[in-house]
Design an enzyme around this catalytic site. Structure first.
Site, PDB file in Angstrom:
ATOM      1  CB  SER A 338      -0.955  -0.043   1.195  1.00 48.62           C
ATOM      2  OG  SER A 338      -1.930   0.951   1.112  1.00 48.62           O
ATOM      3  CG  ASP A 395      -6.093  -3.444  -4.043  1.00 45.55           C
ATOM      4  OD1 ASP A 395      -6.858  -2.579  -3.575  1.00 45.55           O
ATOM      5  OD2 ASP A 395      -4.922  -3.589  -3.660  1.00 45.55           O
ATOM      6  CG  HIS A 459      -5.533  -2.502  -0.103  1.00 48.09           C
ATOM      7  ND1 HIS A 459      -4.685  -2.318  -1.177  1.00 48.09           N
ATOM      8  CD2 HIS A 459      -5.018  -1.729   0.894  1.00 48.09           C
ATOM      9  CE1 HIS A 459      -3.723  -1.476  -0.850  1.00 48.09           C
ATOM     10  NE2 HIS A 459      -3.901  -1.099   0.400  1.00 48.09           N
TER      11      HIS A 459
END
Length: 529
Positions: A338, A395, A459
């Site tokens: 991320s 995602d 995610h």
């Protein structure tokens, strides 16, 4: 007589009597056979009972050859049978599933297969074998951009990708165990529990936000605590010190692991999506200049009150380690999830332009957003930084900032008449572009996760590692011999796991609760990039 050699003596007379009375009769099932008028209809009920009896005896005989698995007690029906496993022992014993690999894979991962589910829900981690990389370590580190190793996925590369993902999980666990930082004094050393004991942590890394919250926030919500702190522990540097592992990998590896978004100010920085020119870029033309997202660059370059910036810490530590191990074969691997994936690109780019000699650089990123424009992507490529992006098709974080479409759709558009429009947009300074080589997985390919899993699950880092561990190729199903335990995935994403598996796992509830008490859980916080 020849028969006497093959039959016991007490059965010989019986055989001779039957042989004398034997006459050749046509089969009643053959339409060409003429049946006498006096023939009686077939006794269907008796034939069915005989067939069941023969199958029952055959199944008992086959089951004696292998010991049944020891499972937790399961409720049986009124006939004392296991209806869901009926006949499975016979099929497996006959080996018919070998004729249809797809049926075998489906059976192995079926919720009825309690033995497989029990193994995957155990705490003891199983891994794909760690084969010696030897002289091919540069290929696995991206020297050829992982050409020919992604589809189908090379088994050694799969193991390496999962291993680097676990370094990021260690960063999450360490931060979640002690997220607070004092604003009055320098922070104490941060403890990191690495799953790979061959590595030793040498440096803690911190990221600082250049923006702050208004003073009235502390008055309205005084209990936010560490969520509002400007500087936070974001990762670490570790070096391999185990001689056998160094020999297996073919070099001494230095790892830089970075976690994803956690604090309010990190979230605020993610929202600052307008691009700014990358510092130190020699290209003065606006069209070709390397530009990156303002918020990511802020977290990377800003110094804290008692900690250096992330950029300063990384450069100093890598320079120190390369001096210590000068003369050895080294590599630097930057990995993140991320926000950490975005910062990993900035770290690798700056290391590639340092004055001192830098070992081969590679980035393994999980669920990373776009970081810069096409000029930045070209800069990364020119500096020989190898990037492997692990992307989940479901995602949404991987589609921002910039044009909110997936890479697959963008490639399709470029092959149409609209492709010229995208080529023009790529030259705009505010157009964002992904970097490196892509390894694409999909939540819908997992037999355990719901196809409509929510944004957080798609995610989640553990979901990423679960999908990579089961990935064979883009045109193949989830591999039946996946090794990674489902225990953490079930606890963190229970609402996104298929109900059939949850209900079957319920029979193992006592063992699951016992394992959960021993196993620290650390949910990965999604980035709102």
């Amino acid at each position: 007589m020849l028969v006497g050699y093959t039959l016991p003596a007490h059965n010989l007379n019986l055989f001779q009597a039957r042989r004398a009375s034997f006459r050749c009769r046509g089969s009643p099932l053959n339409p060409l056979t003429k049946r006498p008028a006096s023939a009686k209809p077939l006794q269907r009920i008796a034939s069915t009972e005989l067939t069941r009896l023969h199958l029952s005896k055959l199944e008992k005989l086959l089951q004696k050859q292998e010991q049944p698995p020891v499972l937790e007690p399961i409720e049986k029906n009124s006939r004392n049978e296991l209806p869901e496993n009926k006949g499975s022992g016979m099929l497996e014993g006959l080996g018919l599933a070998r004729l249809w690999p797809e049926m075998k894979a489906t059976e192995e991962m079926s919720p009825r297969h309690m033995k497989t589910l029990q193994r995957l829900l155990s705490k003891s981690q199983e891994y794909s074998p760690r084969n010696s990389l030897g002289g091919r370590w540069r290929e696995y580190h991206g020297s050829n951009d992982w050409s020919g190793m992604l589809d189908p996925l090379d088994e050694n590369l799969r193991r390496e990708v999962v291993r680097y993902g676990e370094f990021v999980q260690a960063a999450y666990q360490s931060f979640n165990s002690d997220p607070a930082m004092s604003a009055e004094e320098p922070p104490l050393p941060h403890h990191v529990a690495l799953s790979d004991r061959a590595y030793r942590v040498t440096k803690s890394l911190y990221a600082t936000s250049s923006v702050g919250l208004p003073d009235w926030v502390d008055e309205v919500a005084p209990d936010l605590g560490w969520m509002t702190q400007r500087s936070s522990w974001i990762g670490y540097v570790a070096v391999c010190e185990d001689r056998r592992e160094i020999a297996r990998m073919g070099r001494r590896d230095i790892v830089i692991a970075l976690r994803g978004t956690a604090t309010c100010l990190e979230w605020a920085e993610n929202m600052r999506a307008f691009p700014v020119q990358f510092p130190g870029d020699k290209d003065d033309s606006v069209q070709d200049a390397a530009m990156v997202e303002c918020g990511f660059l802020s977290l990377y370059k800003t110094r804290g009150a008692h900690v250096p910036s992330l950029a300063e810490s990384v450069i100093q530590e890598i320079q120190r380690l390369t001096e210590i191990y000068k003369g050895e074969t080294l590599s630097i691997t930057v990995t993140g999830h991320s926000l950490g994936a975005a910062l990993a690109l900035l770290v690798a780019d700056e290391l590639s332009t340092c004055d001192f000699e830098v070992p081969p650089l590679a980035v393994f990123s999980f669920g990373g957003p776009r970081v810069g424009n096409k000029g930045f992507a070209d800069r990364i490529k020119q500096n020989n930084v190898k990037v492997l992006r692990i992307v989940n098709s479901q995602d949404v974080i991987t589609r921002v900032p910039g044009m909110f479409v997936s890479e697959e759709l963008e490639r399709k558009i470029r092959n149409t008449k609209m492709g010229g429009v995208l080529n023009v947009l790529d030259k705009m300074p505010w157009s964002y572009s992904h970097v490196g080589t892509e390894l694409r997985v999909d939540t819908k390919h997992s037999p355990y996760l719901k196809p409509d899993a929510d944004v957080a699950c798609c995610h989640d880092l553990e979901a990423y590692l679960h999908l990579v561990d089961g990935f064979l190729a883009s045109n193949c199903p989830f591999r039946e011999n996946a090794k990674r335990s489902l225990l953490k995935l079930v606890h963190e994403q229970r609402s996104n796991v298929k109900k059939l598996y949850i209900s079957k796992a319920f029979s193992l509830k006592l063992s699951l609760e016992r394992e959960r008490d021993r196993m620290p859980m650390s949910p990965c916080l999604p980035s709102p990039s």
